[in-house]
Design a protein around this motif. Structure first.
Motif, PDB file in Angstrom:
ATOM      1  N   PRO A 516     -68.946  16.896  88.440  1.00  0.00           N
ATOM      2  CA  PRO A 516     -68.990  15.463  88.784  1.00  0.00           C
ATOM      3  C   PRO A 516     -70.408  14.920  88.944  1.00  0.00           C
ATOM      4  O   PRO A 516     -70.706  13.819  88.493  1.00  0.00           O
ATOM      5  CB  PRO A 516     -68.207  15.405  90.102  1.00  0.00           C
ATOM      6  CG  PRO A 516     -67.267  16.561  90.038  1.00  0.00           C
ATOM      7  CD  PRO A 516     -68.008  17.640  89.301  1.00  0.00           C
ATOM      8  N   GLU A 517     -71.328  15.688  89.564  1.00  0.00           N
ATOM      9  CA  GLU A 517     -72.702  15.206  89.756  1.00  0.00           C
ATOM     10  C   GLU A 517     -73.411  15.056  88.427  1.00  0.00           C
ATOM     11  O   GLU A 517     -74.100  14.051  88.179  1.00  0.00           O
ATOM     12  CB  GLU A 517     -73.456  16.168  90.669  1.00  0.00           C
ATOM     13  CG  GLU A 517     -74.871  15.701  91.001  1.00  0.00           C
ATOM     14  CD  GLU A 517     -75.600  16.674  91.900  1.00  0.00           C
ATOM     15  OE1 GLU A 517     -76.808  16.467  92.143  1.00  0.00           O
ATOM     16  OE2 GLU A 517     -74.972  17.656  92.355  1.00  0.00           O
ATOM     17  N   LEU A 518     -73.237  16.039  87.535  1.00  0.00           N
ATOM     18  CA  LEU A 518     -73.858  15.944  86.209  1.00  0.00           C
ATOM     19  C   LEU A 518     -73.258  14.796  85.409  1.00  0.00           C
ATOM     20  O   LEU A 518     -73.988  14.078  84.706  1.00  0.00           O
ATOM     21  CB  LEU A 518     -73.670  17.267  85.466  1.00  0.00           C
ATOM     22  CG  LEU A 518     -74.170  17.311  84.019  1.00  0.00           C
ATOM     23  CD1 LEU A 518     -75.660  16.997  83.946  1.00  0.00           C
ATOM     24  CD2 LEU A 518     -73.870  18.663  83.379  1.00  0.00           C
ATOM     25  N   ALA A 519     -71.946  14.599  85.521  1.00  0.00           N
ATOM     26  CA  ALA A 519     -71.309  13.502  84.786  1.00  0.00           C
ATOM     27  C   ALA A 519     -71.855  12.156  85.253  1.00  0.00           C
ATOM     28  O   ALA A 519     -72.093  11.252  84.437  1.00  0.00           O
ATOM     29  CB  ALA A 519     -69.795  13.558  84.986  1.00  0.00           C
ATOM     30  N   ALA A 520     -72.088  12.008  86.567  1.00  0.00           N
ATOM     31  CA  ALA A 520     -72.635  10.745  87.070  1.00  0.00           C
ATOM     32  C   ALA A 520     -74.045  10.518  86.547  1.00  0.00           C
ATOM     33  O   ALA A 520     -74.427   9.390  86.199  1.00  0.00           O
ATOM     34  CB  ALA A 520     -72.628  10.762  88.596  1.00  0.00           C
ATOM     35  N   GLU A 521     -74.856  11.573  86.462  1.00  0.00           N
ATOM     36  CA  GLU A 521     -76.219  11.426  85.938  1.00  0.00           C
ATOM     37  C   GLU A 521     -76.201  11.057  84.466  1.00  0.00           C
ATOM     38  O   GLU A 521     -76.980  10.190  84.018  1.00  0.00           O
ATOM     39  CB  GLU A 521     -76.991  12.730  86.156  1.00  0.00           C
ATOM     40  CG  GLU A 521     -77.287  13.031  87.617  1.00  0.00           C
ATOM     41  CD  GLU A 521     -77.929  14.379  87.812  1.00  0.00           C
ATOM     42  OE1 GLU A 521     -78.476  14.611  88.900  1.00  0.00           O
ATOM     43  OE2 GLU A 521     -77.882  15.205  86.869  1.00  0.00           O
ATOM     44  N   LEU A 522     -75.321  11.683  83.701  1.00  0.00           N
ATOM     45  CA  LEU A 522     -75.264  11.376  82.268  1.00  0.00           C
ATOM     46  C   LEU A 522     -74.781   9.952  82.026  1.00  0.00           C
ATOM     47  O   LEU A 522     -75.210   9.296  81.068  1.00  0.00           O
ATOM     48  CB  LEU A 522     -74.340  12.374  81.568  1.00  0.00           C
ATOM     49  CG  LEU A 522     -74.878  13.811  81.463  1.00  0.00           C
ATOM     50  CD1 LEU A 522     -73.813  14.729  80.894  1.00  0.00           C
ATOM     51  CD2 LEU A 522     -76.134  13.851  80.581  1.00  0.00           C
ATOM     52  N   ASP A 523     -73.861   9.459  82.858  1.00  0.00           N
ATOM     53  CA  ASP A 523     -73.406   8.078  82.706  1.00  0.00           C
ATOM     54  C   ASP A 523     -74.566   7.095  82.862  1.00  0.00           C
ATOM     55  O   ASP A 523     -74.568   6.023  82.232  1.00  0.00           O
ATOM     56  CB  ASP A 523     -72.327   7.763  83.746  1.00  0.00           C
ATOM     57  CG  ASP A 523     -70.991   8.395  83.382  1.00  0.00           C
ATOM     58  OD1 ASP A 523     -70.822   8.773  82.210  1.00  0.00           O
ATOM     59  OD2 ASP A 523     -70.125   8.519  84.275  1.00  0.00           O
TER      60      ASP A 523
END
Length: 795
Positions: A516-523
């Motif tokens: 989830p943390e990586l997905a938020a950064e990529l968004d």
């Protein structure tokens, strides 16, 4: 010997009575007062119809055979008569079907004198096995013809080709057709003249435009069925599909991949609605254009998008909210938006997110396959519209998957073969549900419950029913089957990754589902290009500016890529970040309408001379300041579209860093539809119901034998005028009975407020209680004196 239906139920041992209640659980919802009430309920139309709905094709045919072989005078049949009529199949199969009917009490009585429950004729076809009524019931001339078997054969053989075709069709069932008024009905008229067909009329109905009705007598139909058998083609065994076998591991792998795609597509649909909400139509539901937009955003077809929207709404992830209408001040409009529950769902693991969708799909009373079709008024059915509501959808969905559940692991049958199997297993229930069953198989494939056409292992866990355990013998707190499915699916899905692979062309590869943390950064810092087992993003100047707008600095972006990337960070990416950060904030805007300021006068001159920005009506009020009558948001948007990188500032000159405002609909409670019908009784619960029926039956029979004085004291209707006994008189009768050791009838009120009567032999009367033996002397009972309403010595 038992002579009535209730007596036969009463004579059953507890095990047989419990088996009946397990097979027909609707009989004890609510629990009847006694076995007589149970018998009345077992013969009612509704209960008999529900019982018939669960029977297979062969058992229903044997029931029709019992109806056909009933004697006209006694309405009784026998097992031997049924075996003779169904002589084309093994006798053991026929006896097993008869036993199934007797266990359910659709047939009752001894094998030599079986009787069909009366309500069967009311809820089934008037023509059992597709055969007409007897000739002596229809017409005396036809009865005379049928009585002469040789003449009947000669008449049938002499029938013209057209008349013989009519006979063959009516013999296959149903045995009723229209006489007709045109010349093409001449073959039928020939059959009527020969008394092979009998004209009939429909009671209470207007004359038919195509003529009166004719019926083929039962005896003629049996004669014409000499090749296929009296009951037609009999299939004692289910038509098992010839299903190719797949490796269960391959099935699970394919299904797991589809679950990831379903979760991703659902998230894409909801994100598209969060960015641009869809309006609720006046007639209800989602518009066709909005559905096409969502399908494009999720990368699925329109039917797939309709399924995802319906499932998300059923799971409580999507809801309605109100918004103001700009063209009509004060007016509001309903729009579809993700709910607050969507944010919590998005932060969970993939396996749990999938089970939320699968559970909602299994229980929702919506049929997504109807979206895009037309209703009975030729109007299109939209997603989320009331027209797609079907109360029987959950049961049809479960029936379709249960057919797969009964096959071997890895079996991949064709849908048509499964529908044929369902039509044999429960023909009454499957009739008219073919569309719902097909919709169930299509939805299961799209959601990943099935893979390669076979049921997955975690899909079986979702469908499994947990049996009562030692810690919960009554089954009051069943385990959640989805918890086991989450664990099984977790082992099949790739583990979430916390790293990326940055390529020289500024693409970012995520080798698995991101945390989830990586997905938020990529968004925030990259644009998605493709999704799947390994998703691909691309870093662009616009994505870097977006990251800077929400608060990242150049150092933060460099740190993210160095920390997350397992490959060296390309120098071009570092240059892109530094260049965007250097330009970012070179221009500042504020409200005047709006203003634009910069320490770089040449940059302001470039903006003022840009013809693409003439719509902003910019003018210079100072060497470093431009103003515009347009709002700040429009000023910033136009500048960014033209390739500039401005930032907003507040009244103190500080940069305003903002994230896009997230709008959410109010939280909705998903509607959970329990499986239709009463729960199956098991273990102690079943034993308790049987015991309650036995006790109620004993109490009812005792009350009927009680003296008239006791019944009057209990409030029961009695003939004539009867004085209610006083309490002191009842105590005197009990004291004398203790001394004489004689039996008395005692009327009393139990702890539940029910009035009961019992024949007992008093033993002692003290301390406010009566202690007495029952009429057989097998047990000792205690009665509170203040609950005794009457006492009368046995006559």
């Amino acid at each position: 010997m038992a002579t009535t239906f209730a007596d036969q139920l009463r004579s059953l041992p507890d095990e047989a009575l419990g088996a009946l209640l397990q097979l027909r659980p609707d009989l004890v919802v609510p629990v009847p007062a006694d076995i007589s009430a149970l018998a009345v309920r077992a013969q009612s139309r509704g209960s008999v119809a529900r019982c018939l709905d669960g029977l297979d094709e062969f058992t229903l045919t044997i029931l029709d055979a019992a109806r056909v072989t009933r004697a006209a005078d006694t309405a009784l049949t026998s097992a031997d008569a049924i075996l003779e009529l169904a002589s084309g199949v093994p006798a053991d199969d026929v006896r097993a079907a008869i036993d199934r009917l007797r266990t359910r009490f659709l047939l009752h009585g001894p094998p030599e004198a079986l009787q069909v429950v009366g309500a069967v004729d009311e809820v089934t076809s008037a023509y059992p096995a597709g055969l007409g009524r007897p000739a002596d019931y229809l017409d005396p001339h036809t009865a005379a013809l049928v009585a002469d078997r040789a003449k009947l054969r000669r008449t049938v053989l002499a029938a013209p080709p057209g008349a013989r075709a009519v006979l063959d069709r009516l013999a296959a069932g149903p045995p009723v057709g229209a006489l007709g008024r045109e010349t093409k009905a001449e073959p039928i008229r020939w059959l009527v003249d020969q008394h092979i067909l009998v004209p009939i009329s429909e009671a209470g109905r207007a004359p038919r435009p195509d003529g009166d009705l004719v019926e083929l007598p039962r005896e003629v139909g049996l004669l014409l069925r000499r090749d296929t058998g009296p009951l037609g083609v009999l299939r004692p065994d289910p038509p098992l599909p010839a299903a190719p076998m797949r490796d269960p591991k391959a099935v699970d792998s394919a299904g797991a991949g589809q679950t990831m795609e379903a979760v991703r597509a659902t998230e894409a649909v909801l994100e598209a609605l969060a960015t641009e909400p869809a309006a609720l139509l006046k007639t209800g539901g989602l518009g066709v254009r909005d559905l096409k937009r969502l399908a494009k955003a999720a990368g699925v077809d329109e039917s797939g998008a309709a399924l995802l929207v319906e499932v998300a709404y059923a799971a409580g992830l999507l809801g309605e909210s109100e918004t103001s209408v700009s063209k009509a001040p004060g007016a509001v409009q309903d729009i579809f938006l993700p709910t607050v529950a969507y944010d919590m769902w998005r932060a969970a693991g993939t396996a749990y997110r999938w089970t939320v969708l699968a559970r909602a799909w299994l229980t929702m009373t919506r049929q997504p396959g109807l979206v895009g079709k037309r209703d009975e008024r030729d109007r299109p059915i939209n997603a989320l519209a009331p027209d797609a509501e079907r109360a029987g959808a959950p049961q049809a969905r479960r029936e379709a998957l249960d057919a797969l559940l009964a096959l071997e692991p890895g079996a991949t049958p064709a849908v048509d073969d499964l529908l044929a199997l369902l039509a044999w297993q429960t023909p009454r229930r499957a009739r008219g549900r073919e569309v719902g069953h097909r919709d169930g198989y299509a939805g299961a494939a799209q959601l990943g419950i099935t893979g390669l056409g076979a049921l997955t292992s975690y899909g079986k866990l979702m469908l499994s029913d947990h049996e009562p355990t030692e810690s919960d013998p009554l089954g009051l707190h069943p385990e959640d089957a989805s918890a086991d499915a989450v664990r099984a699916l977790d082992h099949l899905l790739p583990a979430p990754v916390d790293h990326i692979l940055v390529q020289a062309d500024l693409t970012v590869v995520v080798p698995g589902p991101p945390e989830p943390e990586l997905a938020a950064e990529l968004d925030a810092i990259a644009e998605p290009e493709s999704a799947g087992g390994a998703s691909v993003f691309r870093v662009t100047p616009a994505s870097v500016r977006r990251a800077l707008d929400v608060g990242y600095t150049a150092a933060d972006l460099h740190s993210v890529f160095r920390r997350r990337s397992r490959t060296p960070v390309p120098q071009t990416l570092e240059y892109l970040i530094d260049d965007a950060a250097r330009k970012h904030g070179g221009l500042r805007s504020g409200s005047a309408g709006s203003y634009l300021r910069s320490d770089d006068e040449a940059l302001l001159a470039e903006v003022l001379a840009d013809k693409r920005l003439t719509v902003l009506d910019l003018r210079r009020i100072a060497p470093t300041v431009l103003v515009s009558p347009r709002p700040v948001a429009r000023l910033l948007g136009a500048l960014r579209e033209s390739g500039f990188a401005p930032v907003a500032e507040d009244a103190g000159g500080a940069a305003v860093l903002t994230r896009p405002k997230t709008r959410r609909a109010p939280t909705r409670t998903p509607r959970i539809v329990e499986p239709s019908g009463p729960p199956t009784l098991l273990g102690p619960r079943l034993a308790g119901v049987v015991e309650q029926l036995r006790r109620g039956d004993i109490a009812t029979r005792a009350a009927r034998r009680a003296p008239i004085t006791v019944r009057a004291a209990q409030g029961q209707a009695v003939p004539g005028l009867t004085a209610v006994q006083q309490h002191s008189q009842a105590m005197a009768v009990l004291q004398q009975a203790v001394r004489d050791r004689v039996k008395v009838w005692v009327g009393y009120v139990d702890s539940h407020g029910a009035t009961l009567s019992r024949l007992v032999r008093p033993v002692s009367l003290s301390a406010g209680y009566l202690r007495a033996e029952d009429e057989r002397g097998e047990s000792l009972h205690t009665f509170a004196l203040h609950r005794i309403t009457a006492a009368v010595t046995e006559e």
